[in-house]
Design an enzyme around this catalytic site. Structure first.
Site, PDB file in Angstrom:
ATOM      1  N   LYS A 199       0.862  -1.182   0.000  1.00 26.34           N
ATOM      2  CA  LYS A 199       0.000   0.000   0.000  1.00 26.34           C
ATOM      3  C   LYS A 199       0.898   1.232   0.000  1.00 26.34           C
ATOM      4  CE  LYS A 199      -3.778   2.096   2.640  1.00 26.34           C
ATOM      5  NZ  LYS A 199      -4.584   1.974   3.865  1.00 26.34           N
ATOM      6  N   LYS A 252      -2.244  -1.419  -3.775  1.00 26.51           N
ATOM      7  CA  LYS A 252      -3.113  -0.240  -3.686  1.00 26.51           C
ATOM      8  C   LYS A 252      -2.258   1.018  -3.762  1.00 26.51           C
ATOM      9  CE  LYS A 252      -6.474   1.926  -0.602  1.00 26.51           C
ATOM     10  NZ  LYS A 252      -7.114   1.971   0.700  1.00 26.51           N
TER      11      LYS A 252
HETATM   12 ZN   LIG Z   1      -5.727   2.911   8.233  1.00 26.87          ZN
END
Ligand SMILES: [Zn+2]
Length: 328
Positions: A199, A252
């Site tokens: 992420k 992501k």
């Molecule tokens: Zn978070």
């Protein structure tokens, strides 16, 4: 083989031929529909920076899920927006928290639906960070190991409510093993973990923070989310998560990181999820509203690109629109 013996255009001659040789196809089975759930009743409010995305109260989200299920959607990803926030995100792991109640009601009504829950603290902490904040002398730090204990509690509380898959998103070191251990200890050996393994600390999350009211009050998330310039580090993160027992690994955002999706696809055998995030959604919506782009076509092209890069599952706010289009 060279021109004129080889003519690539032969296989593009008609729609039927193009259909026959298409390498990547999007189906409704690829889609995960993210939903924001708020306290209260009868609430369906649009997120300002995300047209046609709503925050729902539990009663209203059931209607939304009914329409998604009717379109063939098989999975939802739930985010809770609680009324009460505190320093340590207590409302994230209480038994009657917003997500715990929502999961229970949703599973009661849609037992076949795959219910995935976001496991993090940022929506529940008063400071908006994904972990426990330690402050001192004007500096602050996110305490990794203390946070692990809390997110393990969150995951177990979601599993107890009936979640099929928990999805830790806080990018804490050791989060997958902490959650796996806690789930197993509590008897939830069958609850899967979809880890936000890779992420990035991305500016494409802006509209989401509106929706989930989770923007950090101070500082940023650079000490836990990844630097957009790093690719090899993504391999280390994903390797760790797989070793710790992640069932699905995630990248992501999606569109600015297609190379990362491809790299994980080439190096791992686990299913890969990609999150087409709020900023990706908002850009397409905004351009379409201005008449600069054709929304439907761009939506489909953006998703086929994510799948072609190697994603097995795609989390997208367009899920219902796509499902509708695929049915037509
Ligand atoms: Zn978070």
């Amino acid at each position: 083989m060279m021109f004129p013996e080889y003519r690539a255009r032969r296989l593009r001659k008609s729609q039927a031929i193009r259909d026959l040789v298409r390498e990547t196809t999007l189906t409704v089975n690829d889609l995960i529909y993210p939903l924001f759930i708020v306290e209260g009743e009868g609430i369906k409010e649009e997120v300002k920076s995300m047209p046609e995305v709503y925050r729902f109260s539990i009663d209203k989200v059931l209607e939304e899920i009914r329409s998604a299920v009717d379109l063939g959607i098989k999975a939802v990803l739930l985010f809770g927006v609680p009324d009460k926030k505190d320093e340590v995100g207590t409302s994230a792991y209480i038994r009657d928290g917003i997500i715990q109640r929502a999961v229970k009601v949703i599973k009661d009504n849609f037992p076949e639906l795959v219910v995935i829950t976001d496991v993090c603290l940022c929506e529940y902490t008063s400071h908006g960070h994904c972990g426990v904040v330690k402050k001192g002398q004007g500096l602050y730090e996110i305490d990794n190991d203390e946070t692990l204990q809390l997110i393990a509690k969150v995951a177990v509380s979601h599993a107890k409510a009936g979640a099929d898959i928990v999805a830790p998103s806080g990018m804490m070191d050791g989060m997958v093993s902490a959650i796996r251990e806690a789930l197993d200890e509590a008897g939830f050996m069958q609850t899967a973990i979809m880890s936000y393994s890779v992420k990035y600390c991305s500016n494409f999350y802006g509209p989401f923070r509106d929706a989930a009211q989770s923007a950090p009050r101070f500082g940023d998330r650079k000490s836990y989310q990844m630097d957009p310039g790093n690719a090899r580090e993504a391999m280390r993160e994903a390797t760790l998560d797989v070793q710790e027992g992640a069932d699905i690994i995630m990248v992501k955002p999606a569109m600015p990181y297609l190379d990362i999706i491809k790299m994980l696809r080439d190096n791992f055998y686990h299913p890969i999820a990609a999150y087409q995030v709020s900023g990706e959604y908002a850009m397409i919506k905004a351009a379409a509203r201005l008449g600069y782009l054709d929304e439907e076509r761009i939506m489909m092209e953006s998703l086929i690109g994510i799948k072609r890069a190697g994603a097995d599952l795609i989390i997208t706010y367009f899920a219902k629109r796509v499902a509708e289009l695929l049915q037509r």
